[in-house]
Every structure is written in C-alpha cells, then in structure tokens.
Design an enzyme around this catalytic site. Structure first.
Site, short mmCIF file in Angstrom:
data_model
loop_
_atom_site.label_atom_id
_atom_site.label_comp_id
_atom_site.label_asym_id
_atom_site.label_seq_id
_atom_site.Cartn_x
_atom_site.Cartn_y
_atom_site.Cartn_z
N LYS A 176 1.28 -1.34 0.13
CA LYS A 176 -0.26 0.13 -0.18
C LYS A 176 0.86 0.81 -0.40
O LYS A 176 2.42 1.06 0.57
CB LYS A 176 -1.23 -0.20 0.91
CG LYS A 176 -2.22 0.83 1.31
CD LYS A 176 -2.86 -0.51 0.52
CE LYS A 176 -4.44 0.22 0.48
NZ LYS A 176 -5.52 -0.32 -0.61
N ASP A 201 -6.65 4.58 -5.12
CA ASP A 201 -7.09 3.75 -3.99
C ASP A 201 -8.47 4.86 -3.23
O ASP A 201 -8.33 5.81 -4.37
CB ASP A 201 -6.48 3.61 -2.15
CG ASP A 201 -7.12 2.68 -1.17
OD1 ASP A 201 -8.06 1.73 -1.35
OD2 ASP A 201 -7.27 3.80 0.07
N1 GLU Z 1 -6.65 -0.61 -3.37
C1 GLU Z 1 -7.71 -1.44 -3.84
C2 GLU Z 1 -7.72 -2.18 -2.54
O1 GLU Z 1 -7.77 -1.98 -0.81
C3 GLU Z 1 -7.42 -1.86 -4.78
C4 GLU Z 1 -5.73 -2.03 -5.12
C5 GLU Z 1 -5.64 -3.19 -6.44
O2 GLU Z 1 -6.06 -3.26 -7.02
O3 GLU Z 1 -4.19 -2.76 -6.41
O4 GLU Z 1 -7.56 -3.26 -2.71
#
Ligand code: GLU
Length: 449
Positions: free
Chosen positions: A126, A166
């Site tokens: 993240k 996100d």
């Molecule tokens: N931010 C999204 C999540 O919390 C998507 C992450 C992604 O597609 O890599 O899973």
C-alpha cells in the site's frame, strides 16, 4: 489464546502505540487465527508471526509540487511493500490528508490477506500521500502525480510492485502516474500500474469491479440463507468509485441503494440510486473534487442529513463503503435496533473492533468482512496484469465471469476455513484463516528471512 500469538499481539501493541489503526487490524486478523496457530507449533519455531507483522520494506519520499498560483508545496509520499511471499507487491495508493504511517501500515497488512484470498499470485502493499486533492485543479493533480512518480518509479515494476488506486486516486491519477513512469523509464511497461484507462491497457470491468464483486459476494451470503437480493434495500456510505459500482450492479439485479454519504452528511433516496442519470451523477460528483454528497440531494430533490451517518435508516442490508472506522459502537447499536440482518463491510476496516465484535455476537446478524467483500477490485487488477503481460484484451464477459467465479470462491473458501476449525458460518474468521494460511505456507517454504 495461544501464548506465542498473544506475545506477538502484545509486542505490536507496545511497538506501534502511536499507530492505532495498525494495532487494530493486527488484533482483528490474529484473534481469528488462534486455532490455526494452536494447531501449527512450527510457526513459533521460525517466528513466523513476528515476521508477518514486519513489512518487508517501507519507505517515505519527498513530493514537491507547485500550485496554480506558483506556491511550492511539500508532501510526504509512502510505499509499504508488506509481504511478497505469494506474488509481486500489489495494492493501491491513497491520497488523503489523513495518511500517515499508521494508515499505510494497516492497509498494507490487510492487503496481504485480501490478495491471498483472491487466489491469484499477488503480494500485499500500500502507499499514498498526505496530499489533499479536494479543490485542486486538474493541472495541480497532474503535477502532483508526476512528482510522486518521479520519486517512486525506481522501486516499482510489473514484476516488482504494482500500485493502483484507492481513496483520492482514480483513473485520472493513474493516467498521469503512468505517463510519468513511461516518460522517465522509456519503456512500455504498462503492467506497472492497474486501474488504467482502456486506451493504454486497462481492463474492462476494473472500474466497477469492487462494487460488482461486493454484490456478487452478498448474493452468495443471501443464497446461503435461502434468500435472494431482488427487492432488498441497501444503506451504503460513501459516494466514490466503490459506491458507484454497488449502485450500478444493485440496479441491474433489482435491489435498491437508498443512502449515500460524504464528509458533509448523508442523503436518503427512497426510490433508490437506480436510474442511469443518478448513477452517472456520482461520477460527476467525484470529478468535481468538491467531496460533498449534498449536491446529489439538491440535484434530485431528496432529503439530506447534515453531519449525520446513514446507519439509523431502516434497511435490509448495510454496506459501509466509505473509509476506516465509519461504524463505531453507537452506530452498530442503531443497526441492530433496526433489525438489519446483513452487515456487509466494503471499505477497508470500516468497523471499529468493539463494534465488529458486538455485531458478530448478535444472533441473526451475518457479518461479512471487507477483506473478502472488496477483494474483487484487486482481483480484477490481477486480471489486468495478466492481460498486460500477455498483450491481450479480454472481453467484458470474460472478466465479469472471472470476477463472479472469484467472489463465489472467496465466499466458499472462507466458509470452509471457518467450518474446518469448528467455527460455524463465521465469514470474518474464515476469511482471515484462509487468507493467512496461503501466505504462511509460502513463507515457510521459502525459508527464514
Ligand atoms: N485499493 C484497492 C484495494 O484496497 C485496490 C488495490 C489494487 O487494485 O491493487 O484493494
């Protein structure tokens, strides 16, 4: 509780006392895996759990950008490559003023288990920044994204780490980020990011995937209870990309989303956010960067409740789809008083631990955890990566069918994992156990490091 497990939780509580969100998620996940740790004494021999709460790598970087008036701003950028045991690091970027190490830490930890649950080869990561996009012009957003990527590009790659969106990062931001990556590196490596536009390697259904996946998962829960989704009313919080996907799929299959919320309050639309015009308006609201849900009430003449959350509304299903800790004990009590049977988390960690435990303890309330319910988003991101490395574009039907299969599998494997440890139909514990076990096995097999 298993003494080794307890000692790891205690250690995290002490070490990260300034990062309550990270402590919260570690407690939530690790409480669920107690019976697994008890059954596997080999974990302690290789200190598996302390290794699992320590990110493989986490770093910050400086992001400097110039606003439209020529003023210079300095923000902090973050990337946490939490666990790469089952695949390249994968997870979104969040641009929001609340971002600090505790948020990135918690989201990276959650992502590891969520990505494992998809059944696809993606590790957990993240990142993001404390940058606030609210009220910023398109040119300012572009300059910020370019500066962000200039600092990050050398640490990511299609087989290394694949960021995505996100909160505060959608298709527009991914476009600017990818443009800068390509400009600096001089290669066509579009598998480095997901959530891209269709003109340069995005996947069909990726924008809708989190919301669609959440509804597919919900349908499996309803099936388990001998019910169907048709005619059900749903209270949703948030009005971003995820809420949009939920509204779109719910409208297609005959369920009604009656609330949406923002930082300013919530709206109640008794007819449902169901017409194309209403659903498309959510995209306009997000693109405006005003971060205000009241606009919907004004546009469609429905009631707006300033400063309130939608959890006092009587509905069949509750789906928090905004941000972390949206539902606390007081809100959870209202939900129970209203006789809601289905509490389906969608945002990452939308429930405080005390409220979550309270809801799970209610007879007749079924709780589904976000790391399972929202996994369709990152799951379709993994399909986007597959299409990019194959230089292929799948049809909408293909992607949607894979997403559907994935969500059913996540539901079924969570239910099976809980049943295996004698926990009944406990989707929260089941998701944690199923997600944990694959990562644990991969770490055990790869040796100690
Ligand atoms: N931010 C999204 C999540 O919390 C998507 C992450 C992604 O597609 O890599 O899973």
């Amino acid at each position: 509780m298993n003494t080794y497990l307890q000692s790891v939780i205690d250690h995290v509580k002490e070490k990260y006392k300034n990062e309550p969100e990270f402590v919260q998620t570690v407690e939530e996940v690790f409480t669920s895996i107690d019976p697994v740790v008890e059954a596997h004494p080999e974990y302690e021999k290789v200190d598996l759990l302390n290794r699992m709460v320590e990110p493989e790598r986490m770093f910050t970087f400086r992001v400097v950008w110039i606003d439209d008036n020529g003023k210079v701003h300095t923000n902090t950028g973050y990337r946490c490559q939490f666990n790469g045991a089952i695949g390249p690091y994968k997870g979104g970027l969040r641009f929001h003023p609340s971002v600090y190490p505790g948020i990135i830490h918690f989201l990276g930890f959650e992502q590891t288990f969520k990505n494992s649950l998809t059944g696809l080869p993606i590790g957990g990561a993240k990142g993001g920044s404390d940058f606030n996009p609210a009220g910023r012009s398109d040119a300012e957003i572009m300059r910020f994204c370019q500066s962000f990527m200039t600092a990050l590009y050398r640490y990511i790659g299609p087989d290394v780490d694949v960021p995505a969106g996100d909160i505060g990062v959608g298709g527009r931001e991914i476009g600017y980020l990818y443009g800068q990556y390509r400009r600096i590196k001089g290669v066509w490596e579009n598998g480095v990011l997901t959530g891209k536009g269709m003109s340069y390697g995005g996947s069909l259904v990726r924008p809708e995937a989190t919301g669609y996946g959440a509804i597919y998962y919900l349908e499996e829960v309803l099936k388990h209870e001998g019910e169907t989704i048709q005619g059900k009313t749903i209270a949703v919080s948030g009005f971003g990309n995820v809420a949009w996907g939920i509204c779109k799929k719910a409208a297609q299959i005959g369920a009604k989303v009656v609330t949406l919320s923002g930082p300013d309050g919530y709206i109640y639309d008794k007819d449902g956010v169901s017409t194309e015009e209403k659903i498309n308006y959510l995209l306009e609201m997000r693109a405006s960067n005003r971060n205000r849900v009241e606009d919907y009430a004004k546009k469609f003449g429905v009631p707006f409740f300033k400063g309130e959350k939608p959890w006092g509304v009587k509905v069949d299903i509750v789906m928090p789809a905004a941000t972390q800790n949206d539902v606390d004990m007081a809100q959870a009590k209202k939900i129970v008083e209203n006789g809601v049977k289905y509490y389906i988390e969608v945002a990452n960690m939308p429930t405080t631990n005390d409220a979550l435990n309270f809801l799970r303890a209610q007879k007749g309330v079924i709780v589904a955890p976000s790391k399972a319910v929202n996994a369709g988003g990152v799951g379709v991101s993994a399909l986007e990566m597959a299409q990019n490395s194959d230089r292929m574009i799948w049809t909408e039907e293909q992607v949607d069918a894979e997403l559907h299969r994935m969500m059913k599998n996540i539901h079924d494997s969570s239910a099976a994992a809980a049943a295996e440890y004698g926990l009944g139909y406990d989707l929260v514990a089941g998701a944690n156990i199923a997600g944990f076990k694959k990562v644990a096995t991969a770490m055990l097999e790869q040796g100690i490091f």
